[in-house]
Motif scaffolding. Structure first.
Motif, short mmCIF file in Angstrom:
data_model
loop_
_atom_site.label_atom_id
_atom_site.label_comp_id
_atom_site.label_asym_id
_atom_site.label_seq_id
_atom_site.Cartn_x
_atom_site.Cartn_y
_atom_site.Cartn_z
N LEU A 104 -39.42 10.83 -38.73
CA LEU A 104 -39.09 10.14 -39.69
C LEU A 104 -39.25 11.48 -40.37
O LEU A 104 -38.44 11.75 -41.51
N GLN A 105 -39.80 12.99 -40.54
CA GLN A 105 -38.61 13.85 -41.33
C GLN A 105 -38.05 14.40 -40.16
O GLN A 105 -36.45 15.07 -41.21
N LEU A 106 -37.30 13.98 -39.41
CA LEU A 106 -36.07 14.73 -38.65
C LEU A 106 -35.23 13.69 -39.28
O LEU A 106 -33.95 13.85 -38.60
N HIS A 107 -35.00 12.48 -39.50
CA HIS A 107 -34.04 11.66 -40.06
C HIS A 107 -33.46 11.75 -41.01
O HIS A 107 -34.17 13.06 -42.35
N PRO A 108 -32.51 12.35 -41.38
CA PRO A 108 -31.53 12.42 -43.00
C PRO A 108 -32.01 11.73 -43.28
O PRO A 108 -31.95 12.77 -45.31
N GLN A 109 -31.94 10.56 -43.67
CA GLN A 109 -31.80 9.39 -44.75
C GLN A 109 -33.07 9.96 -45.59
O GLN A 109 -33.97 9.79 -46.57
N PHE A 110 -35.06 10.42 -44.61
CA PHE A 110 -35.92 10.59 -45.02
C PHE A 110 -36.52 11.76 -45.60
O PHE A 110 -37.56 11.63 -46.05
N CYS A 111 -36.42 12.98 -44.77
CA CYS A 111 -36.38 14.28 -44.78
C CYS A 111 -36.90 14.59 -45.87
O CYS A 111 -37.69 15.45 -45.76
N ASP A 112 -36.33 14.60 -46.92
CA ASP A 112 -36.20 15.92 -47.73
C ASP A 112 -37.98 14.72 -48.93
O ASP A 112 -38.51 15.78 -49.66
N HIS A 113 -38.01 13.96 -48.31
CA HIS A 113 -38.97 12.64 -49.34
C HIS A 113 -40.61 12.91 -48.78
O HIS A 113 -41.58 13.09 -48.94
N PHE A 114 -40.64 14.18 -47.90
CA PHE A 114 -41.69 14.18 -47.23
C PHE A 114 -41.53 16.13 -47.18
O PHE A 114 -42.90 16.82 -46.77
N ASP A 115 -40.88 16.87 -47.87
CA ASP A 115 -40.82 18.50 -48.38
C ASP A 115 -42.28 17.92 -49.13
O ASP A 115 -42.73 19.34 -48.72
N ASP A 116 -42.44 17.63 -50.07
CA ASP A 116 -43.98 17.99 -50.70
C ASP A 116 -44.96 17.46 -50.11
O ASP A 116 -46.25 17.18 -50.92
N GLU A 117 -45.43 16.65 -49.12
CA GLU A 117 -46.18 15.91 -48.14
C GLU A 117 -47.09 17.26 -47.27
O GLU A 117 -46.38 17.43 -46.30
#
Length: 710
Positions: free
Chosen positions: A161-174
């Motif tokens: 999920l972190q490598l997926h371009p659509q969702f990677c930004d949503h794990f930045d602060d997790e």
């Protein structure tokens, strides 16, 4: 074979085409039998399709699945914390599925910290992590606890999920190792959904703990996944992506209880269904529908019927969200096929043929006896019992439309305090609230969205069974001696009750106190499957057909009889017996509910409306039938609840000839009364004394002759 490969337990055994030889890992040339003898145990499974020797003869290739394992990287429990609201008045995303890590004694002694308090994590059957109460979120039904005991997520899934371009930004602060974002109990490393299969069994390496787990299903994510990660909903959201690719985690049942610690390794010891990986199953059932079907989270099947049957027959597969959905699809497929064949007539034989093909036992295991290798459905078997649904329109009388609203759907529940009852207990040993125990299903309303972690159930009704997965219901148990008679279970598929009936009973001073402390909408007291509002027994008639308003569900039901209550109604409400009891009052006034048969299978949700579309017998309301058969006799007949008849014989013949009237307790009693009346008039002397009873059609013809001649 690569250097270092081990021929021990779990090895991949290859037989090279055209050769009976293979090679060991040390390069020495050995024959296949010697390798079997020296490296494989007697109980090792080489292939589920053929024996090792037969495979040699065919000079093919067989592979025993390699032993796989994953390592515990983190154990988590629920975090009880007051959610913070954003400026828009909504929950901050990090407060959805809030978890906290439990720190256990590390497996590596060098990592043990002094003065640090470590916790012990015990995993129990049904509930999973002890005292964590995850099951209250994941399970709306106690029967589902065991198949959803533990939710596991893997680091491999997070990395994808972190490598997926659509969702990677949503794990930045997790930091999911401290606060996981999928609400799981365990985070592991070493395997992902493309490697784990339904039915896989995992045990702790070196038996450091007795814990044994069995994989039951992928996790079907809800809309909370999008809210937790701040992604948009729909087909482009994280919920849909993780559902289709089985990246939201997976559920297991606990076979043997035990504890876990960080760093423990769980090894796969059994792999009975290598084809059915979590990824394969998710794509087949939830990833191949239209965009609308996927947005709605609707299960679909665009593959062969044989493969659907193969899926349903996997014993380890979880019922909720998976096996039940597959069963519904199969029922619908056969229904549509038969409907296409029958077109202008829906016969009882059609329903009988469906249930010849689809057989369900009390545990809802599934067999299919009438689908051959080419998926052709066997032709319907004609039987004597026919559901009179599509009657001659010219003979149907109609009344103003009657509408009732579903207020609750119920199924059999565990008996409260059952462990306190003596061995071999009977009804006499039970307290009032232990009789006819029911619980309400958590159903979506028509407009409700998946906006919480709550798990919703489904209420699907079918001919002859009523509510699927409802357990063994008392109103069907009572008639086991009649199970060989066609149509008996059809007549009593669903037991209904109305809120208006409860109010009428409460208004009676004799019974008001007995319902004062009852929450009938949560735990109904008459053992019903459905509670509705908007009608009562004086408005509903035998033969009435009800359909879902707007046809948003195909369900069609037909009223067959009032419910004739037994002594358990008195015991449940703790009232006196006899003429002053609850049983007698509700039986005389048709307030104990009513039965319907299911003409067309379909689903129900809370607040759905059912509209009466046919009213062929407006005279024969439930109240009127109960009155003429059960409330006009002598005091002895009333006390015994025995059917009687004090009216004109012609009216009794009219009742007997109602085609929709249920056989047991109603038409049978009416036929017996009719026979007695005719015998008094010496009409039955033509019937052979050796017969136990006169054929109904013969008695009816004689009765009509009597009535017509005066």
């Amino acid at each position: 074979l690569q250097e270092g490969d081990d021929f021990g337990k779990g090895v991949e055994v290859l037989i090279v085409e055209g050769s009976e030889d293979t090679y060991s890992n040390d390069g020495a040339h050995n024959s296949v039998p010697s390798i079997i003898e020296s490296h494989l145990d007697d109980d090792d499974e080489i292939s589920s399709q053929c024996t090792f020797l037969s495979a040699i003869e065919e000079a093919g290739t067989i592979i025993r699945p390699c032993l796989n394992s994953f390592t515990i990287k983190g154990i988590f429990t629920r975090m009880e914390e007051t959610p913070k609201l954003t400026q828009e008045g909504e929950f901050d995303k990090k407060y959805w599925m809030r978890r906290q890590r439990l720190w256990t004694v590390p497996m590596d002694p060098t990592e043990h910290a002094e003065n640090k308090e470590y916790e012990k994590t015990m995993f129990k059957k049904e509930t999973g992590l002890e005292s964590a109460y995850f099951y209250a979120l994941w399970n709306g039904n106690y029967e589902q606890y065991e198949e959803r005991s533990i939710l596991i997520q893997s680091i491999e899934h997070y990395e994808k999920l972190q490598l997926h371009p659509q969702f990677c930004d949503h794990f930045d602060d997790e930091n999911y190792m401290l606060n996981p974002t999928f609400g799981e109990q365990l985070i592991v490393e070493g395997m992902d959904s493309s490697e784990i299969c339904i039915g896989d069994i995992f045990e702790v390496e070196d038996m450091l703990s007795p814990l044994t787990l069995e994989v039951t299903s992928p996790r079907l994510p809800s809309a909370v996944i999008d809210k937790r990660h701040g992604t948009k909903g729909g087909v482009e959201g994280m919920k849909e992506y993780t559902k289709t690719n089985a990246l939201a985690g997976w559920f297991t049942r606990v076979l043997v209880e035990g504890d876990l610690r960080d760093g423990m390794k769980l090894e796969r010891t059994k792999n009975p269904h290598p084809k059915w990986t979590l990824t394969y199953l998710s794509k087949a059932l939830y990833g191949e529908g239209t965009s609308m079907e996927q947005t709605l989270g609707k299960a679909t099947w665009y593959r062969s019927t044989e493969e659907l049957l193969e899926l349903i027959r996997i014993p380890q597969l979880a019922g909720y969200n998976w096996k039940e959905e597959a069963q519904y699809i199969l029922v619908k497929k056969h229904f549509e096929l038969q409907l296409e064949r029958e077109k202008n007539s829906i016969l009882g034989s059609f329903y009988n043929s469906i249930w010849d093909m689809l057989s369900w036992n009390d545990e809802m295991s599934f067999t299919c006896s009438s689908v051959n290798e080419t998926s052709q459905v066997k032709e319907p078997i004609q039987t004597a019992y026919t559901i009179p649904y599509l009657a001659d329109e010219s003979q149907i009388q109609t009344e103003p439309s009657l509408c009732m609203t579903v207020k609750g759907v119920y199924k059999k529940d565990q008996i409260p305090r059952q462990n306190e009852l003596p061995k071999g207990y009977t009804h006499k040993d039970m307290s009032p609230d232990q009789h006819m125990s029911r619980r309400r299903l958590r159903l979506k309303t028509l407009c409700q969205q998946e906006n919480s972690e709550e798990i919703f159930e489904k209420a699907f009704f079918v001919p002859g069974k009523g509510l699927l997965n409802a357990g063994s219901l008392y109103h069907l148990n009572k008639i086991q001696e009649h199970v060989k008679d066609d149509g008996i279970h059809e007549d009593r598929a669903i037991l209904w009750q109305a809120t208006e009936h409860y109010e009428t009973i409460k208004s009676n001073p004799l019974f008001a106190g007995h319902l004062k402390n009852e929450d009938c909408m949560t735990r109904p007291t008459f053992g019903e499957q459905l509670i509705v509002s908007g009608c009562n027994s004086s408005q509903i008639c035998v033969g009435d057909v009800f359909e879902i308003e707007g046809r948003i569900s195909p369900l069609v039901v037909e009223v067959t009889s009032p419910r004739k209550p037994c002594h358990v109604v008195d015991q449940r409400h703790d009232t006196s017996k006899g003429l002053k009891g609850m049983k007698r009052f509700t039986m005389t006034n048709a307030l104990a509910g009513w039965f319907t048969r299911v003409l067309v299978p379909g689903e129900l949700c809370d607040n759905m409306k059912l509209v009466r579309t046919r009213n062929p017998n407006p005279k024969w309301t439930l109240t009127f039938i109960s009155k003429v058969l059960l409330s006009e006799g002598s005091s002895i007949q009333l006390a015994r609840g025995k059917a009687h008849w004090v009216r004109d014989l012609k009216e009794l013949v009219e009742l007997v000839n109602l085609p929709q009237l249920a056989m047991i307790e109603w038409k049978e009693d009416a036929e017996e009364l009719l026979g007695e009346e005719l015998e008094k008039k010496n009409i039955l002397k033509e019937i052979d004394d050796s017969q136990d009873y006169a054929p109904f059609t013969y008695i009816s013809d004689l009765a009509l002759r009597v009535c017509s001649s005066g």
